[in-house]
Design an enzyme around this catalytic site. Sequence first.
Site, PDB file in Angstrom:
ATOM      1  N   CYS A  86       0.817  -1.212   0.000  1.00 27.21           N
ATOM      2  CA  CYS A  86       0.000   0.000   0.000  1.00 27.21           C
ATOM      3  C   CYS A  86       0.851   1.263   0.000  1.00 27.21           C
ATOM      4  CB  CYS A  86      -0.905   0.054   1.222  1.00 27.21           C
ATOM      5  SG  CYS A  86      -2.119  -1.238   1.225  1.00 27.21           S
ATOM      6  N   CYS A  98      -3.791   7.980   6.611  1.00 24.75           N
ATOM      7  CA  CYS A  98      -2.490   8.079   7.279  1.00 24.75           C
ATOM      8  C   CYS A  98      -2.679   8.297   8.777  1.00 24.75           C
ATOM      9  CB  CYS A  98      -1.659   9.231   6.709  1.00 24.75           C
ATOM     10  SG  CYS A  98      -1.170   8.965   5.006  1.00 24.75           S
TER      11      CYS A  98
END
Lengths: 145, 392
Positions: free
Chosen positions: A33, A102
């Site tokens: 990812c 994030c």
Amino acid sequence: MYSEKVMDHFMNPRNVGEIEDADGVGQVGNPKCGDIMKMYLKIKDGVIEDVKFKTFGCGSAIASSSMATELIKGKTIEEAMKLTNKAVADALDGLPPIKMHCSVLAEQAIKSALLDYSRRHNVYIEGLEDINFDEDHHHHESDEE
Amino acid sequence: MKKYIYMDNAATTPVKKEVLEEMLPYFTEKYGNPSSVYSLGSMSKRAVEDAREKVAKALGANPREIFFTGGGSESDNWAIKGVAFANYDKGNHIITSKIEHHAILHTCEYLEKKGFEVTYLDVDEYGIVDLEQLRNAITDKTILISIMFANNEIGTIQPIKEIGEIAKEKNIYFHTDAVQAIGNIKIDVKELNIDLLSLSAHKFYGPKGIGALYVRQGVKIDPLITGGAQERKRRAGTENVPAIVGLGKAIELAYTNFEEKNNRLIKLRDMLIEKIKSNIDYVRLNGHPVKRLPGNVNMCFQFIEGESLLLSLDMEGIAASSGSACTSGSLDPSHVLLAIGLSHEIAHGSLRLTLGDFNTEEEIDYVVEKLVKIVERLRSMSPLYEKVKEEK
């Protein structure tokens, strides 16, 4: 695209590194990812005395890790458990919508390190029972050249 | 102002002064509509035809085979959809490659939904299409082969002449997206058996929003934009006269002193590649070492992610590009880097530096100097780098 705070924490990240004799270490994300966060905790009497991180990822992943460590350093385990991804993002003056994952990763990295601590030291931490480090937290559509 | 180094010439280029100067009168005093009969109109008409001749000359085509469009994506859309819809009675099969620009790929995917069949050819480790696979993919339903001239990310130049020969032999139309190639490679459409070719002005120091499609005489193609009789009824809409004038001037300039500019770029490119390789560990060059665009450098830096590289470079006043997921706008890193066989994690650490006429040797040194420090800093923060250091 990023706030000044994000850029500051990206260019001058706080608490980067490793703790050799850490009491808890957690790693989340995967290279596929494009982001991995590793969090090291030093805990004494239920208080996070020291925290360090290492991150492979984009600017907001590094900034989120840095901010998350700042927010839990010196706090109790209970306080650290209450840290949400939104609090991390807010402390950075916001993240672009496509980068919110994030901050999710930063929250998960802390919980993952606390889970490691609880296992190693046989300490029960409320809220870690049904923790699920979901890696399917992506992603976005945008423009290109 | 802080020093600013632009190394993203494959994304776009500045309009050259000579180009802008030619364009300016067509915004103000020479504003006539080319379709008008009075002299102000015919002045514009002449300017458009003059530009058409310049484009034709650069490609070895006839001016009547050049049609102005709104840019590279429109040219690609028109070529694919226009040929597909006009030749549906002959067949519904299209062949392209896995590393095309999205203007081609997404157009092909759209056509698949409309009943067309598309074969996406593989590429080798350098990004070159497999000619044998191309031959084998051809059926009696194949109406179009579309293969890009040179790749926008890794700069690989395709065996266009060979593909053109195969297409001609099988009597199939051959389109090439030459958006990155124009100005960087000498192209003769007749010699290369190209039936349709897309180009875009802003990639070679012309303005944005203007492009062209070369359509060889006799090719059956439907219009994409219908309306007025402009562009001989092939592309409706009042001509963007200043931009067309700019495109004409830009393509003329691109092929003036071509060898000299080309050799200079190749020298700079190879210098940049060598300096990065000799100063930084765990890097790889993506694309072909020789069959590549003169200004293209694309490298992967292991253990770090592309966007953080770009942000760091930007802080030093350096503009570059990456194929990482975070910059591509999807979960996956660049489809081109995956197609040449890179793993996701390696592809995330890609950096594209594309050089142009305004870059200098001093800039190369400056960029390498900064890049060494940036890569070192990001690796020191990366949990993936720890293991490697321990093993060392």
